[in-house]
Motif scaffolding. Structure first.
Motif, PDB file in Angstrom:
ATOM      1  N   GLN A 153      -5.995  -6.583   1.938  1.00 15.08           N
ATOM      2  CA  GLN A 153      -5.681  -5.677   1.508  1.00 15.08           C
ATOM      3  C   GLN A 153      -3.920  -4.268   1.842  1.00 15.08           C
ATOM      4  OE1 GLN A 153      -6.032  -5.640  -2.407  1.00 15.08           O
ATOM      5  NE2 GLN A 153      -4.300  -4.383  -2.369  1.00 15.08           N
ATOM      6  N   SER A 154      -3.748  -4.239   3.001  1.00 17.58           N
ATOM      7  CA  SER A 154      -2.807  -3.383   3.576  1.00 17.58           C
ATOM      8  C   SER A 154      -1.895  -4.717   3.621  1.00 17.58           C
ATOM      9  CB  SER A 154      -3.517  -2.143   5.029  1.00 17.58           C
ATOM     10  OG  SER A 154      -4.805  -1.281   4.594  1.00 17.58           O
ATOM     11  N   ASP A 174     -13.278  -5.394   9.881  1.00 17.36           N
ATOM     12  CA  ASP A 174     -11.735  -4.596   9.325  1.00 17.36           C
ATOM     13  C   ASP A 174     -10.840  -5.618   8.117  1.00 17.36           C
ATOM     14  OD1 ASP A 174     -12.403  -2.136  10.265  1.00 17.36           O
ATOM     15  OD2 ASP A 174     -10.653  -3.463  12.089  1.00 17.36           O
ATOM     16  N   LYS A 203      -6.087  -2.923  14.192  1.00 17.02           N
ATOM     17  CA  LYS A 203      -6.218  -4.268  13.131  1.00 17.02           C
ATOM     18  C   LYS A 203      -5.280  -3.500  12.833  1.00 17.02           C
ATOM     19  CE  LYS A 203      -8.291  -0.100  10.639  1.00 17.02           C
ATOM     20  NZ  LYS A 203      -9.257   0.869  10.009  1.00 17.02           N
ATOM     21  N   SER A 206     -10.892  -7.271   5.138  1.00 16.46           N
ATOM     22  CA  SER A 206     -10.644  -7.490   3.589  1.00 16.46           C
ATOM     23  C   SER A 206      -9.590  -5.763   3.849  1.00 16.46           C
ATOM     24  CB  SER A 206     -12.068  -6.746   2.773  1.00 16.46           C
ATOM     25  OG  SER A 206     -12.398  -5.469   3.184  1.00 16.46           O
ATOM     26  N   GLU A 207      -9.977  -4.550   5.125  1.00 12.03           N
ATOM     27  CA  GLU A 207      -8.685  -3.953   4.778  1.00 12.03           C
ATOM     28  C   GLU A 207      -7.215  -4.570   4.992  1.00 12.03           C
ATOM     29  OE1 GLU A 207      -8.251   0.506   7.270  1.00 12.03           O
ATOM     30  OE2 GLU A 207     -10.596  -0.438   6.641  1.00 12.03           O
TER      31      GLU A 207
END
Length: 139
Positions: free
Chosen positions: A130-131, A124, A6, A126-127
């Motif tokens: 967003q990140s 991972d 990620k 959605s993270e």
């Protein structure tokens, strides 16, 4: 070479103009012709494509993309290593290839060609999105 994780996905997405996340369902590959250096060329088919950067107007066949990468890894010279040791290490280096069933962040050069592939854990997504948005707004 296919990257993984990620952190890699977030880094590439934050700088991308055109990108999507999807599941790879088919890989067709072979040696690309007409390049100075050997390249592996792939025809990739995805499903469940979620555009996360830019906009694409692909209507005829929006699931097929082209991707190419070096067939061998890259090795950088470390102090006290001979050129022969470097060459051998690069040839021994395994190159990660796209695999069916895995989820990827794809950074595109244009609507048909993928420049960077990053394998990610589907949990991972959605993270990562967003990140990448947070990182884009801070740069």
């Amino acid at each position: 070479m296919v990257s993984e994780g990620k952190e890699q996905a977030i880094e590439h997405l934050s700088k991308a103009d055109l990108a999507f996340i999807a599941v790879l369902i088919n890989v067709e590959g072979g040696l690309a012709k007409g390049h100075d250096k050997p390249r592996n060329s792939y025809g990739l088919k995805f499903e469940n494509i979620k555009i996360v950067r830019g906009h694409t107007n692909r209507t005829a066949d929006g699931t097929h993309f082209e991707y190419s990468q070096s067939p061998k890894g890259l090795k950088f010279k470390i102090e006290n290593e001979s050129d022969e040791q470097i060459k051998q290490a690069a040839e021994d280096d395994e190159v990660k290839e796209p695999k069916e069933g895995n989820t990827y962040v794809a950074i595109l050069k244009n609507e048909n060609n993928i420049e960077i592939l990053v394998e990610i854990n589907p949990h991972d997504i959605s993270e990562i999105i967003q990140s990448a948005r947070d990182k884009e707004t801070t740069t």
